[in-house]
Design an enzyme around this catalytic site. Structure first.
Site, PDB file in Angstrom:
ATOM      1  N   HIS A  66       0.867  -1.185   0.000  1.00  0.00           N
ATOM      2  CA  HIS A  66       0.000   0.000   0.000  1.00  0.00           C
ATOM      3  C   HIS A  66       0.900   1.230   0.000  1.00  0.00           C
ATOM      4  O   HIS A  66       2.021   1.209   0.523  1.00  0.00           O
ATOM      5  CB  HIS A  66      -0.870  -0.044   1.258  1.00  0.00           C
ATOM      6  CG  HIS A  66      -1.945   0.985   1.323  1.00  0.00           C
ATOM      7  ND1 HIS A  66      -1.704   2.300   1.647  1.00  0.00           N
ATOM      8  CD2 HIS A  66      -3.287   0.885   1.124  1.00  0.00           C
ATOM      9  CE1 HIS A  66      -2.847   2.976   1.653  1.00  0.00           C
ATOM     10  NE2 HIS A  66      -3.830   2.139   1.330  1.00  0.00           N
ATOM     11  N   ASP A 106       3.103  -4.202   8.248  1.00  0.00           N
ATOM     12  CA  ASP A 106       1.841  -3.492   8.041  1.00  0.00           C
ATOM     13  C   ASP A 106       0.717  -4.515   8.208  1.00  0.00           C
ATOM     14  O   ASP A 106       0.487  -5.353   7.339  1.00  0.00           O
ATOM     15  CB  ASP A 106       1.832  -2.874   6.640  1.00  0.00           C
ATOM     16  CG  ASP A 106       0.485  -2.254   6.262  1.00  0.00           C
ATOM     17  OD1 ASP A 106      -0.480  -2.349   7.045  1.00  0.00           O
ATOM     18  OD2 ASP A 106       0.396  -1.698   5.145  1.00  0.00           O
ATOM     19  N   GLN A 164      -4.421  -5.213   6.903  1.00  0.00           N
ATOM     20  CA  GLN A 164      -5.330  -6.178   6.299  1.00  0.00           C
ATOM     21  C   GLN A 164      -5.326  -7.533   7.000  1.00  0.00           C
ATOM     22  O   GLN A 164      -6.170  -8.374   6.700  1.00  0.00           O
ATOM     23  CB  GLN A 164      -4.991  -6.369   4.816  1.00  0.00           C
ATOM     24  CG  GLN A 164      -5.210  -5.140   3.957  1.00  0.00           C
ATOM     25  CD  GLN A 164      -6.665  -4.695   3.906  1.00  0.00           C
ATOM     26  OE1 GLN A 164      -7.579  -5.499   4.033  1.00  0.00           O
ATOM     27  NE2 GLN A 164      -6.882  -3.401   3.721  1.00  0.00           N
ATOM     28  N   LYS A 203     -10.438  -0.746  10.240  1.00  0.00           N
ATOM     29  CA  LYS A 203     -10.496  -1.971   9.443  1.00  0.00           C
ATOM     30  C   LYS A 203     -10.743  -3.201  10.317  1.00  0.00           C
ATOM     31  O   LYS A 203     -11.083  -4.274   9.809  1.00  0.00           O
ATOM     32  CB  LYS A 203      -9.197  -2.150   8.651  1.00  0.00           C
ATOM     33  CG  LYS A 203      -8.944  -1.061   7.614  1.00  0.00           C
ATOM     34  CD  LYS A 203      -7.677  -1.334   6.847  1.00  0.00           C
ATOM     35  CE  LYS A 203      -7.266  -0.150   5.974  1.00  0.00           C
ATOM     36  NZ  LYS A 203      -8.193   0.098   4.861  1.00  0.00           N
ATOM     37  N   CYS A 210      -4.597   2.267  -3.788  1.00  0.00           N
ATOM     38  CA  CYS A 210      -3.346   2.794  -3.216  1.00  0.00           C
ATOM     39  C   CYS A 210      -2.213   1.787  -3.367  1.00  0.00           C
ATOM     40  O   CYS A 210      -1.398   1.599  -2.450  1.00  0.00           O
ATOM     41  CB  CYS A 210      -3.530   3.198  -1.761  1.00  0.00           C
ATOM     42  SG  CYS A 210      -4.706   4.542  -1.518  1.00  0.00           S
TER      43      CYS A 210
END
Length: 413
Positions: free
Chosen positions: A123, A200, A203, A226, A366
């Site tokens: 991303h 990261d 997700q 999220k 993104c």
């Protein structure tokens, strides 16, 4: 033997006010922001109704209660990722957490000629900060690239993470391909060369159990919105060593032990990274969100989402005008299916689907370098993303909508 998951029935739907109030809606855009259960909305509202004050800043009852509530949320979030509460920093989102690491931590370890290693599927939030820091320090930005199934192989890890690597920053799960990257293998390779590993988790936190020690991470970040929590609150976890050697990115109230006319002494971690008034109500609501997820249990969530994903991939594979990006095996996908419809722009696909109450994402997500590398013609894709509150009916509505798209644009005549 485990009984098959019943994806026709959704036992969690009534927990989500927006979904319960709109039964005709097939919400398939959870990768961008998840729906919130009532307990999260109520926790945020209750904060403002019963203890509205700044944590840490008053000796009166309301401030003490606000402090207690935010401290409890920190403990809940720490338990959610297998961490020590004193190593949990609240930010606005994953983006802010990654920028903090790039702008404050990275300059303490990078020198000209060093490597910062990421993947091509990152991303922009885990790409642009590293572009900036590499330009400022003279370090090199190195990309690991996946195979045809979207997987980062062991050979690729060995080829890209070498003795010049100082920082390796990767997505746990790709927001475009849905693949789960081999973070532990990446971390082992990075640590063998003395590099730091940043993950990261934007997700992955909504879909997978997280244990930062098992991942081998030195830092891990995710966004509340999220993970069924509120917007405007995120989490940065780091090892004690990393956090204590990282200068704060923001300066202001509450993040110092003592301030004089000429100098300041930083407060201990995590307070030194939380300058100014934080979103205390959002932090409390995030605590409610992670408690809700743990109450359901990751095993139940993963089984339900795996069954939904298998059905989604199976049904989309029957549409000859649809091309899916990423692994063909649905067991290798987590939450996300990105796809294109032959000859139809993704924005048109999303607009027509919206007209029949199907919500998906359309755009570059993104992740423009990934779509450029994959040579996606329009530079954008459609993306359907699942959560445990979806049902078979949501998938069926998507498939019916895609058949309508094909009919409208002439392919079905």
């Amino acid at each position: 033997m485990t009984a098959p998951v019943n994806i026709d029935h959704n036992p969690y739907l009534q927990d989500f006010p927006l979904l319960a109030a709109n039964p005709e809606l097939a919400f398939l855009d959870s990768a961008v922001t998840a729906q919130r259960p009532a307990c999260v909305i109520e926790a945020q509202q209750q904060f403002y109704q019963t203890m509205n004050s700044n944590p840490l800043r008053g000796l009166y009852r309301l401030s003490a209660e606000a402090t207690q509530a935010t401290n409890q949320a920190r403990r809940d979030v720490a338990a959610f990722i297998g961490a020590d509460p004193d190593q949990v920093v609240f930010t606005r989102n994953t983006t802010e957490a990654l920028n903090l690491l790039a702008l404050s931590f990275a300059p303490t370890v990078l020198e000209p000629g060093d490597d910062v290693v990421i993947t091509i599927m990152e991303h922009h939030s885990n790409l642009i900060p590293w572009q900036r820091v590499c330009a400022a320090t003279g370090a090199n930005l190195v990309f690991m690239r996946p195979n045809e199934q979207g997987q980062i192989t062991q050979d690729e890890i060995a080829a890209k993470i070498g003795p010049r690597a100082k920082i390796v920053s990767v997505a746990h799960v790709s927001n475009v391909l849905g693949v789960r990257n081999p973070v532990r293998a990446i971390a082992d390779a990075a640590h063998a060369h003395g590099a730091y590993v940043i993950v990261d988790g934007a997700q992955s936190a909504p879909h997978l159990p997280i244990d930062v020690a098992e991942l081998g991470a030195d830092a891990f970040a995710f966004s509340g919105h999220k993970a069924f929590g509120p917007m405007g609150v995120g989490v940065l976890w780091g090892t004690k060593e990393l956090l204590e050697t990282t200068p704060p990115l923001f300066a202001g109230g509450e993040m110092t032990l003592r301030t004089t006319e000429s100098d300041a002494t930083w407060a201990p971690v995590p307070t030194r990274f939380e300058a100014g008034t934080q979103d205390a109500a959002g932090i409390v609501a995030l605590g409610a969100a992670v408690r809700y997820v743990q109450q359901i249990g990751h095993q139940a969530i993963m089984e339900r989402e795996a069954a939904l994903m298998a059905y989604l991939v199976e049904q989309m594979a029957k549409l000859p005008f649809v091309q899916m990006l990423g692994p063909s095996d649905p067991t290798q996908r987590y939450g996300v299916v990105s796809f294109t419809v032959r000859g139809v722009h993704p924005h048109d696909v999303a607009s027509i689907l919206d007209s029949v109450n199907v919500a998906i994402r359309a755009g570059h997500h993104c992740a423009q370098p990934l779509l450029d590398w994959l040579e996606v013609e329009t530079g954008s894709t459609c993306r359907a993303s699942l959560a445990f509150y979806n049902t078979r009916a949501d998938v069926d509505k998507l498939i019916d909508g895609l058949n309508l798209v094909w009919k409208i644009f002439g392919g079905g005549k």
